[in-house]
Design an enzyme around this catalytic site. Structure first.
Site, mmCIF file in Angstrom:
data_model
loop_
_atom_site.group_PDB
_atom_site.id
_atom_site.type_symbol
_atom_site.label_atom_id
_atom_site.label_comp_id
_atom_site.label_asym_id
_atom_site.label_seq_id
_atom_site.Cartn_x
_atom_site.Cartn_y
_atom_site.Cartn_z
ATOM 1 N N ASN A 172 -1.669 4.515 5.514
ATOM 2 C CA ASN A 172 -2.103 3.557 6.547
ATOM 3 C C ASN A 172 -1.799 4.394 8.105
ATOM 4 O OD1 ASN A 172 -0.998 1.645 4.159
ATOM 5 N ND2 ASN A 172 -2.849 1.224 4.639
ATOM 6 N N ASP A 213 0.786 -1.260 0.079
ATOM 7 C CA ASP A 213 -0.107 -0.174 0.072
ATOM 8 C C ASP A 213 0.949 1.382 0.052
ATOM 9 O OD1 ASP A 213 -2.142 1.608 0.122
ATOM 10 O OD2 ASP A 213 -3.103 0.877 1.834
ATOM 11 N N CYS A 243 -1.365 10.578 1.700
ATOM 12 C CA CYS A 243 -2.399 10.447 1.194
ATOM 13 C C CYS A 243 -2.849 11.585 0.085
ATOM 14 C CB CYS A 243 -3.806 10.790 2.245
ATOM 15 S SG CYS A 243 -5.511 10.713 1.307
HETATM 16 ZN ZN ZN Z 1 -4.926 1.104 1.780
#
Ligand code: ZN
Length: 312
Positions: free
Chosen positions: A253, A15, A244
């Site tokens: 995260n 991620d 983000c």
């Molecule tokens: Zn994620």
């Protein structure tokens, strides 16, 4: 009296790296994964079997899987977008694979270029493929309910739709559903409701993990709500790697170091050596010098007298 164990599932190599443009060299990824495993991290999502043309930073996923499965005691997970990716993941030897099912169909089409019915067909195909493998070679097959707490494209996602999606995915043959706050919209009350709702729809053993982001600073509060509702696996990423794109300055995260600090301070067992884990950030700093790393515990240090080493 035994303490409750929580599995911290590290998703940074998938991620985190998927969300940044910089390509982490394969050798650095291997060093990072090995160092985290050496600190007692028991599960790592090491990559995603997506086309290299779309995500060049994850092009070495098969090699990384083959490296990671040789690390003793480590559960190696990977994301797959479709049946083809699942076959490649299984050939590489993953222990666990996960396909995202965005409850928001608009997000689903954008993410996987497939509608709900088509993703469910892929899930059925993957589960049939797994079923014909020798038992020892069958990976654990999870589908993650992405955008379950809200979507950047559709806005509010109805909870009834999350529950019915969970039922359809289990019917299609997934071993488990995971609850995923892809967009960082979740709040603790919503986490409690959805965890309880899904568990009562598909069964306690069919939802054991959550994937949370810290976009609005509620990541740890949401994790705690999930644990109180019976969740045993929490995804997180070292240094909150990835940030983000929709919220400048916000981590991606939940930060693994902060999560482990909270859990150990509360008396949960993680098997992780936290002082040692804090040092592993150096590998990230060296390999990705331009990427911001997040986390309060790494910045502030451990409290005086804190017993942070649990070993494994
Ligand atoms: Zn994620």
């Amino acid at each position: 009296m035994s303490k409750k164990h929580i599995l911290v599932s590290e998703v940074g190599p998938r991620d985190g790296l998927q969300s940044i443009k910089t390509i982490m060299p394969t050798e650095a990824k291997k060093r990072w994964i090995k160092a985290m495993a050496d600190c007692g991290i028991k599960e790592i999502e090491v990559g995603s079997f997506v086309p290299a043309s779309l995500f060049p930073q994850l092009a070495d996923t098969a090699e990384i899987v083959r490296y990671a499965i040789a690390i003793e005691g480590l559960q190696v997970a990977a994301l797959v977008p479709n049946f083809k990716g699942a076959v490649a993941a299984i050939e590489a030897g993953v222990h666990k694979l996960s396909i995202p099912f965005s409850v928001s169909e608009t997000h689903c089409l954008k993410n996987l270029r497939r509608n709900h019915q088509e993703v469910i067909q892929e899930v059925a195909k993957i589960s049939q493929y797994i079923a014909q493998l020798p038992v020892a070679q069958r990976p654990h097959f999870e589908t993650s309910l992405s955008t379950a707490f809200g979507c950047t494209l559709e806005g509010v996602v109805a909870e009834s739709k999350v529950l019915s999606s969970a039922e359809k995915l289990i019917e299609a043959g997934a071993d488990e559903v995971g609850l995923s706050d892809t967009t960082g919209y979740a709040n603790p009350a919503q986490v409690t409701r959805l965890v309880n709702g899904i568990k009562s729809c598909v069964g306690n053993d069919k939802l054991t993990g959550v994937h949370l982001h810290n976009t609005r600073g509620l990541g740890l509060a949401n994790a705690l709500a999930a644990i109180e509702a019976g969740i045993e696996t929490i995804d997180s990423s070292m240094g909150g790697l990835g940030g983000c794109p929709f919220a400048p300055g916000a981590s991606g995260n939940i930060v693994t170091e902060d999560l482990v600090f909270m859990l150990q301070a509360m008396g949960f067992e993680t098997g992780i050596d936290l002082p040692k884990l804090l040092l592993v950030r150096d590998i990230l700093k060296q390999a990705l010098p331009a990427e911001p790393l997040y986390g309060f515990t790494p910045d502030a240090g451990l409290p005086k007298g804190f017993v942070g080493s649990q070993g494994s």
